[in-house]
Design an enzyme around this catalytic site. Structure first.
Site, PDB file in Angstrom:
ATOM      1  N   ASN A  58       0.849  -1.198   0.000  1.00  0.00           N
ATOM      2  CA  ASN A  58       0.000   0.000   0.000  1.00  0.00           C
ATOM      3  C   ASN A  58       0.880   1.240   0.000  1.00  0.00           C
ATOM      4  OD1 ASN A  58      -1.873   1.990   0.416  1.00  0.00           O
ATOM      5  ND2 ASN A  58      -2.484   1.308   2.474  1.00  0.00           N
ATOM      6  N   LYS A  63      -0.052   4.194  -0.006  1.00  0.00           N
ATOM      7  CA  LYS A  63      -0.723   5.312   0.652  1.00  0.00           C
ATOM      8  C   LYS A  63      -0.588   6.565  -0.231  1.00  0.00           C
ATOM      9  CE  LYS A  63      -0.222   2.926   4.974  1.00  0.00           C
ATOM     10  NZ  LYS A  63      -0.080   2.951   6.417  1.00  0.00           N
ATOM     11  N   HIS A 118      -9.591   0.727   5.307  1.00  0.00           N
ATOM     12  CA  HIS A 118      -8.273   0.901   5.918  1.00  0.00           C
ATOM     13  C   HIS A 118      -8.407   1.802   7.151  1.00  0.00           C
ATOM     14  CE1 HIS A 118      -4.102   2.163   6.477  1.00  0.00           C
ATOM     15  NE2 HIS A 118      -3.780   1.063   5.819  1.00  0.00           N
ATOM     16  N   GLU A 154      -5.188  -5.216  10.942  1.00  0.00           N
ATOM     17  CA  GLU A 154      -4.215  -4.144  11.152  1.00  0.00           C
ATOM     18  C   GLU A 154      -4.479  -3.509  12.512  1.00  0.00           C
ATOM     19  OE1 GLU A 154      -2.949  -1.210   7.837  1.00  0.00           O
ATOM     20  OE2 GLU A 154      -4.597  -0.294   8.902  1.00  0.00           O
TER      21      GLU A 154
HETATM   22  O1  G3H Z   1      -1.590  -0.539   4.701  1.00  0.00           O
HETATM   23  C1  G3H Z   1      -0.621  -0.785   5.401  1.00  0.00           C
HETATM   24  C2  G3H Z   1      -0.603  -0.622   6.827  1.00  0.00           C
HETATM   25  O2  G3H Z   1      -1.272   0.552   7.221  1.00  0.00           O
HETATM   26  C3  G3H Z   1       0.779  -0.691   7.433  1.00  0.00           C
HETATM   27  O3  G3H Z   1       1.485   0.467   7.093  1.00  0.00           O
HETATM   28  O4  G3H Z   1       3.687  -0.705   7.072  1.00  0.00           O
HETATM   29  O5  G3H Z   1       3.554   1.784   6.891  1.00  0.00           O
HETATM   30  O6  G3H Z   1       3.010   0.639   9.051  1.00  0.00           O
HETATM   31  P1  G3H Z   1       3.031   0.564   7.554  1.00  0.00           P
END
Ligand code: G3H
Length: 326
Positions: free
Chosen positions: A10, A12, A112, A220
């Site tokens: 992801n 983001k 999410h 998560e």
């Molecule tokens: O979508 C992924 C999760 O929110 C984990 O994000 O690996 O940056 O902590 P992260």
């Protein structure tokens, strides 16, 4: 029970045109054999307990989906990070699953924790419907609602929440596969509400769908993201087992056995080397690697069917997480 290992990346709200180009090339150069191997645990220094075919999916921001899908090798899937509950219409800023399908995008991440927290997406359609009504009441009811609403509706002063269960149902009905996220906040875990929260989130989805073939559940724990707190593989496994049991008891044994439950809050592995000298001892950190942590989660626990990786999927070590054995 064989469940295909799943690794989601992801992005983001990260990346730009130059990054898209270089990262797609990087992933295209990462060998992902179609029918053998998963996470190359040997490559990260941990013996592999099992090998099975892996599925890799990356989720860039909306505006790069088309370009990524066009240039990324077909064996790697592409996911959006959100979609709306409607096919088309006057919903400024939203994207429909139909539009994703039109671009050849196979997956969408829904629910999410950042969508739930920052953008107030909720499980329940009722809160949103009420909130929408309260925000846009018929003129004759405006004053009445203005007086009443703040008494009982916490969403009154916020944008209408969006509905994770409804979004999941609409995406699946359109033919877009779903990575459905669940997870509890710190105060909920500390109040022993973890199962209550994730079961409620799962119920909102289960009530609206019948076919789970194209659903991956991502657990998560929100409290383990950016807080300095770390979930152990055992803590993750406990929730994964609880989610699987919930599916068994509330949906079916088949769905429980075949639905992949992946983990979404991997901390980096801190590789500390301690050198004893005479006299004093010196310690130093050699490096941080999320790939090594992934290995520890997979080796120790059997109900973790993969990962939803955030920050680490933007780095070269993503190839260590997805790299398969030839
Ligand atoms: O979508 C992924 C999760 O929110 C984990 O994000 O690996 O940056 O902590 P992260």
């Amino acid at each position: 029970m064989s469940r295909k290992f799943f690794i989601g990346g992801n992005w983001k709200m990260n990346g730009d045109v130059a990054f898209v180009k270089s990262h797609v090339n990087f992933i295209n150069d990462t060998e992902i054999p179609a029918n053998t191997g998963i996470l190359d645990l040997d490559a990260v220094g941990i013996p592999a307990p099992h090998l099975a075919p892996a599925e890799v999916v990356i989720a860039p921001p909306y505006i790069y989906l088309d370009s990524v899908r066009k240039h990324l090798k077909k064996e790697v899937g592409v996911s959006a990070q959100n979609s709306y509950t409607k096919s088309s219409g006057a919903y400024t800023g939203e994207i429909s699953p139909e539009q994703l399908k039109d671009l050849g995008i196979e997956w969408v991440i829904l629910g999410h924790s950042e969508r739930r927290e920052i953008f107030k997406e909720s499980d329940e359609v009722s809160a949103g419907t009420l909130s929408t009504l309260l925000l846009c009441p018929p003129p004759s009811l405006s004053l009445f609602f203005a007086h009443q609403t703040t008494q009982f509706n916490p969403h009154f002063l916020h944008p209408p929440p969006q509905f994770v269960g409804e979004k999941v149902a609409h995406a699946l009905a359109t033919g877009v596969k779903v990575i459905a996220c669940v997870g509890e906040k710190l105060e909920e875990r500390e109040a022993n509400l973890t199962e209550e929260v994730v079961f409620r989130q799962l119920r909102a989805i289960a009530d609206r769908i019948k076919d789970w073939t194209h659903v991956v559940i991502a657990y998560e724990p929100v409290w383990a993201i950016g807080t300095g707190k770390v979930a152990t593989p055992t803590q993750a496994q406990q929730v994964h087992i609880a989610l699987r049991d919930w599916l068994r008891n509330n949906v079916s044994a088949h769905v429980a056995d075949h639905t992949r439950i992946i983990y979404g809050a991997l901390p980096p592995y801190i590789d500390v080397h301690l050198t004893i000298l005479e006299p004093p001892s010196i310690s130093f950190v050699q490096g941080l690697s999320t790939a090594r942590t992934a290995g520890t989660f997979v080796t120790s626990e059997g109900d973790i069917d993969g990962f939803l990786v955030g920050g680490a999927c933007l780095k070269p070590e993503f190839s260590d997480i997805v790299r398969t054995k030839a």
